[in-house]
Scaffold this active site. Structure first.
Site, PDB file in Angstrom:
ATOM      1  N   GLY A  79      82.674  28.134  55.625  1.00  0.00           N
ATOM      2  CA  GLY A  79      83.241  29.435  55.976  1.00  0.00           C
ATOM      3  C   GLY A  79      84.151  30.031  54.921  1.00  0.00           C
ATOM      4  O   GLY A  79      84.851  30.999  55.180  1.00  0.00           O
ATOM      5  N   LEU A  80      84.132  29.481  53.705  1.00  0.00           N
ATOM      6  CA  LEU A  80      84.997  30.034  52.654  1.00  0.00           C
ATOM      7  C   LEU A  80      84.229  30.910  51.661  1.00  0.00           C
ATOM      8  O   LEU A  80      84.757  31.307  50.634  1.00  0.00           O
ATOM      9  CB  LEU A  80      85.734  28.902  51.928  1.00  0.00           C
ATOM     10  CG  LEU A  80      86.877  28.279  52.730  1.00  0.00           C
ATOM     11  CD1 LEU A  80      87.338  26.972  52.109  1.00  0.00           C
ATOM     12  CD2 LEU A  80      88.061  29.225  52.858  1.00  0.00           C
ATOM     13  N   GLY A  81      82.979  31.180  51.988  1.00  0.00           N
ATOM     14  CA  GLY A  81      82.239  32.172  51.202  1.00  0.00           C
ATOM     15  C   GLY A  81      81.648  31.661  49.910  1.00  0.00           C
ATOM     16  O   GLY A  81      81.411  32.438  48.983  1.00  0.00           O
ATOM     17  N   SER A  82      81.362  30.362  49.853  1.00  0.00           N
ATOM     18  CA  SER A  82      80.916  29.806  48.573  1.00  0.00           C
ATOM     19  C   SER A  82      79.629  30.460  48.049  1.00  0.00           C
ATOM     20  O   SER A  82      79.505  30.719  46.860  1.00  0.00           O
ATOM     21  CB  SER A  82      80.819  28.281  48.678  1.00  0.00           C
ATOM     22  OG  SER A  82      79.532  27.830  48.548  1.00  0.00           O
ATOM     23  N   SER A  83      78.680  30.781  48.916  1.00  0.00           N
ATOM     24  CA  SER A  83      77.409  31.318  48.399  1.00  0.00           C
ATOM     25  C   SER A  83      77.607  32.711  47.800  1.00  0.00           C
ATOM     26  O   SER A  83      77.100  32.999  46.706  1.00  0.00           O
ATOM     27  CB  SER A  83      76.324  31.330  49.483  1.00  0.00           C
ATOM     28  OG  SER A  83      76.633  32.271  50.474  1.00  0.00           O
ATOM     29  N   ALA A  84      78.354  33.565  48.473  1.00  0.00           N
ATOM     30  CA  ALA A  84      78.584  34.911  47.913  1.00  0.00           C
ATOM     31  C   ALA A  84      79.393  34.817  46.622  1.00  0.00           C
ATOM     32  O   ALA A  84      79.158  35.575  45.676  1.00  0.00           O
ATOM     33  CB  ALA A  84      79.306  35.786  48.933  1.00  0.00           C
ATOM     34  N   ALA A  85      80.308  33.861  46.563  1.00  0.00           N
ATOM     35  CA  ALA A  85      81.136  33.722  45.357  1.00  0.00           C
ATOM     36  C   ALA A  85      80.293  33.269  44.158  1.00  0.00           C
ATOM     37  O   ALA A  85      80.522  33.716  43.030  1.00  0.00           O
ATOM     38  CB  ALA A  85      82.279  32.738  45.608  1.00  0.00           C
ATOM     39  N   ASP A 120      81.316  38.946  53.650  1.00  0.00           N
ATOM     40  CA  ASP A 120      81.653  37.914  52.660  1.00  0.00           C
ATOM     41  C   ASP A 120      81.576  38.454  51.233  1.00  0.00           C
ATOM     42  O   ASP A 120      82.537  38.356  50.460  1.00  0.00           O
ATOM     43  CB  ASP A 120      80.673  36.729  52.748  1.00  0.00           C
ATOM     44  CG  ASP A 120      81.026  35.773  53.867  1.00  0.00           C
ATOM     45  OD1 ASP A 120      81.728  36.201  54.805  1.00  0.00           O
ATOM     46  OD2 ASP A 120      80.585  34.611  53.808  1.00  0.00           O
TER      47      ASP A 120
HETATM   48  O1  PMV Z   1      80.501  31.372  57.883  1.00  0.00           O
HETATM   49  P1  PMV Z   1      80.928  32.547  57.121  1.00  0.00           P
HETATM   50  O2  PMV Z   1      82.333  32.506  56.707  1.00  0.00           O
HETATM   51  O3  PMV Z   1      79.993  32.980  56.056  1.00  0.00           O
HETATM   52  O4  PMV Z   1      81.060  33.744  58.155  1.00  0.00           O
HETATM   53  C1  PMV Z   1      80.023  34.356  58.773  1.00  0.00           C
HETATM   54  C2  PMV Z   1      80.568  35.545  59.472  1.00  0.00           C
HETATM   55  C3  PMV Z   1      79.610  36.068  60.526  1.00  0.00           C
HETATM   56  O5  PMV Z   1      80.240  37.229  61.072  1.00  0.00           O
HETATM   57  C4  PMV Z   1      79.414  35.047  61.619  1.00  0.00           C
HETATM   58  C5  PMV Z   1      78.277  36.435  59.942  1.00  0.00           C
HETATM   59  C6  PMV Z   1      78.307  37.656  59.044  1.00  0.00           C
HETATM   60  O6  PMV Z   1      77.325  37.823  58.316  1.00  0.00           O
HETATM   61  O7  PMV Z   1      79.251  38.437  59.081  1.00  0.00           O
END
Ligand code: PMV
Length: 312
Positions: A103-109, A150
């Protein structure tokens, strides 16, 4: 040598509801980052890219990766956007301190850092907006139906109030915000969590729409408080947001335990952050008591703690 970097992120309010076009708020986590470096390989021919990344366990020529590998697609999209055809072969090295699938956005980063490094290397004029859109394309190709929150917060590196299909609003905070981020140690798949919510929404659309409305309203209230337009308790809004995430079925016993422990240890509020089912919880603190909250979370089983401050 050319380089690009990108930070991590946490979602403060609105995850899941944001996929259904309600607003969300996310902030960058500058203490962790992805670094992409490009170095020309003098001895090589043209047009070849050697990729090295411990994060995704790759070390080899990009053309040897299996077809459609996300890193190959990212590279192709970057070269295309910069109108590059022939080029001296180079090495692309990716290092990351952002934990994956938490959930810390590693793929987008990773995408944003690669696009920035390519832009630097080829002296391109890609804007933050271009890079954001390109990273969103990659997210869409490999991560189901992402909202785009993200890639947006990571590309802009600023707190954002985000709604799908609208320009992001960069939030000017009225005061610093201190967070303790605790990893449950359980990896979670964002697309599975999002699919689970979709199935339940299809079964009970009006109940889920009402839950998403309530979450969207929390994001709006939080925005007002964060920018100093209104008064209120962000901690309380986080607690309410967590209850709504429990209701939509994305929390878990482990996440609930961590959230409760953070509150008992003095956090102003706490909630899961991101897709849920695993990954991180975040606790909003006053700044001074962070260590005792971190200790309580470690004792409760958190596998890793990050402290982050978001400054105005
Ligand atoms: O798991 P993360 O941090 O990539 O968060 C996903 C956030 C969601 O709202 C569940 C999905 C999205 O695409 O916004």
């Amino acid at each position: 040598m050319s380089a690009g970097r990108a930070p991590g992120k946490i979602i403060l309010f609105g995850e899941h509801a944001v996929v259904y076009r309600r607003p969300a708020i996310a902030v960058p986590v500058l203490g962790v980052e992805v670094n992409a470096q490009i170095e020309i390989l003098e001895a090589e021919t043209t047009g070849q890219v050697w990729l090295e990344s411990a994060t995704v366990a790759v070390s080899g020529w990009i053309h040897d990766l299996k077809p459609g590998h996300p890193l190959a697609t990212t590279l192709q999209l970057g070269l295309q956007a910069l109108n590059i055809t022939g080029f001296p072969s180079f090495r692309l090295r990716i290092r990351s301190s952002i934990p994956v699938a938490s959930g810390l956005g590693s793929s987008a980063a990773v995408s944003v850092a690669i696009f920035r490094a390519l832009n630097d290397h080829f002296k391109g004029d890609l804007t933050t907006q271009d890079i954001n859109q390109m990273a969103y394309r990659i997210e869409k190709e490999y991560h189901g139906t992402p909202s785009g929150v993200d890639n947006t917060v990571i590309a802009y590196e600023q707190p954002v109030f985000f709604t799908m299909d609208a320009d992001p609003e960069i939030l000017r905070l009225s005061r610093p915000m201190h967070f303790v981020v605790a990893d449950s140690g359980i990896t979670s798949s964002t697309s599975e969590a999002v699919q689970g919510v979709r199935q339940r929404w299809e079964q009970e659309p009006s109940r889920y729409e009402a839950l998403f409305d309530a979450i969207g309203q929390i994001s709006r209230e939080a925005r007002g408080i964060m920018v100093g337009e209104t008064r209120g308790s962000l901690g309380e809004l986080m607690d309410r947001n967590h209850s709504l995430l429990q209701e939509i079925g994305v929390s878990s016993a482990v996440l609930d335990t961590l959230v409760n422990r953070a509150r008992d240890a003095g956090a102003r509020g706490a909630k899961l952050s991101g897709a849920g089912l695993g990954g991180n919880i975040i606790a909003l603190t006053h700044g001074g008591e962070d260590q005792s909250i971190a200790d309580a979370l470690l004792q409760a089983g958190a596998s890793r703690i990050l402290h982050t401050v978001v400054y105005p």
